[in-house]
Design an enzyme around this catalytic site. Structure first.
Site, short mmCIF file in Angstrom:
data_model
loop_
_atom_site.label_atom_id
_atom_site.label_comp_id
_atom_site.label_asym_id
_atom_site.label_seq_id
_atom_site.Cartn_x
_atom_site.Cartn_y
_atom_site.Cartn_z
N HIS A 11 -16.29 -3.04 4.06
CA HIS A 11 -15.80 -1.92 3.28
C HIS A 11 -14.86 -1.11 4.16
O HIS A 11 -15.00 -1.10 5.39
CB HIS A 11 -16.96 -1.02 2.84
CG HIS A 11 -17.71 -1.53 1.65
ND1 HIS A 11 -17.08 -1.87 0.47
CD2 HIS A 11 -19.03 -1.77 1.46
CE1 HIS A 11 -17.98 -2.29 -0.41
NE2 HIS A 11 -19.18 -2.26 0.17
N CYS A 16 -10.79 -2.18 2.01
CA CYS A 16 -9.99 -1.09 1.46
C CYS A 16 -9.32 -0.34 2.61
O CYS A 16 -9.84 -0.28 3.72
CB CYS A 16 -10.87 -0.11 0.69
SG CYS A 16 -11.50 -0.80 -0.86
#
Lengths: 208, 66
Positions: free
Chosen positions: A93, A135
């Site tokens: 992430h 991300c």
């Protein structure tokens, strides 16, 4: 000056020699990222098929990200034979300012990790490939229907400026790595050459 | 990603496997084209979103993996 001719046949001056050792390091956080296992399997299989000596580490903490890269660098530096090419994949992430989140939720800057290999002696002049699946912010890329002369029901992508990129990228690469460049590179050679970095999203944006 | 893995990694693997020995930068352009063509549902699942890779290169030669 002789003009550049892109049609030059592949040769030692136009193509990297990959005949020696190839090494790959895959660091992937899969907890809390359903389906990430598919990426690890697919990429690991590809690396092995391409002849890379492949190391896979699952669910590293932020500290482990750093340690694995440092260990990888040491392994390469003590490698007996020449190294042709390295590939490093970082999958996790991502934080709102482009940080990677380790399995412990702590942050680590991907650019700082990549910088580790710039100082690797055996990789001077060798291609270094970095793949980042994460991300790089929280801005969403959207679809919008074309207006005016571009209309007629056609669609084109536009940027969703939910917040400005200026704030999204406030912790930029140059700030992160300022003063941390490699010392001891061969004279006349940049420690930032021979690097290929592929991000799964543009800076500041969400990756899908 | 939840079902089959991420667009980026899965497309990258597919393109590289199908084109051994080709210039990696050319192949990445193709990967980006395919990823950009995908319509994906965002986390809110009510609007179509797009994705786009970012490729940075300071390579001095062609890099051809096979």
């Amino acid at each position: 000056v002789e003009p550049w001719r892109p049609e030059l046949a592949p040769g030692p001056n136009t193509q990297y020699d990959l005949s020696k050792t190839r090494a790959a390091l895959l660091l992937a956080v899969i907890q809390g990222r359903p389906g990430a296992q598919h990426d690890v399997e697919a990429l690991g299989g590809l690396c092995r098929a391409l002849g890379f000596e492949t190391t896979v580490r699952m669910d590293p903490t932020a500290q482990a990200f750093r340690e694995e890269l440092a260990q990888f660098q040491k392994q390469l530096d003590t490698c007996r034979g020449p190294v042709s090419c390295v590939l490093v994949a970082l999958m996790a992430h991502g934080g709102p300012q482009g940080q990677l989140l380790g399995a412990d939720g702590q942050e680590v800057q991907p650019e700082a990790l990549m910088q580790e290999l710039s100082c690797c002696r055996v990789l001077w002049g060798r291609p270094k490939v970095f793949l980042l699946q994460a991300c790089r912010g929280d801005v969403l890329q959207m679809y919008a229907e074309a207006q005016g002369p571009l209309g007629n029901g056609n669609f084109f992508p536009c940027w969703s400026l939910k917040r400005t990129l200026e704030s999204a990228s406030s912790n930029s690469f140059s700030e992160v790595t300022a003063g941390s460049s490699c010392r001891g590179a061969p004279p006349g050679r940049s420690d930032q050459a021979d690097i290929l970095t592929v991000y799964s999203a543009a800076e500041g944006y969400v990756a899908y | 990603r939840d079902d089959k893995g991420s667009d980026f990694i899965q497309t990258l693997v597919e393109v590289l496997r199908a084109n051994p020995g080709r210039d990696l930068l050319e192949l990445l352009t193709e990967v980006n084209r395919r990823v950009c063509e995908q319509d994906v549902l965002g986390p809110d699942c009510d609007e179509l979103r797009k994705a786009c890779l970012e490729i940075r290169s300071s390579l001095r030669h062609r890099l051809c993996l096979q």
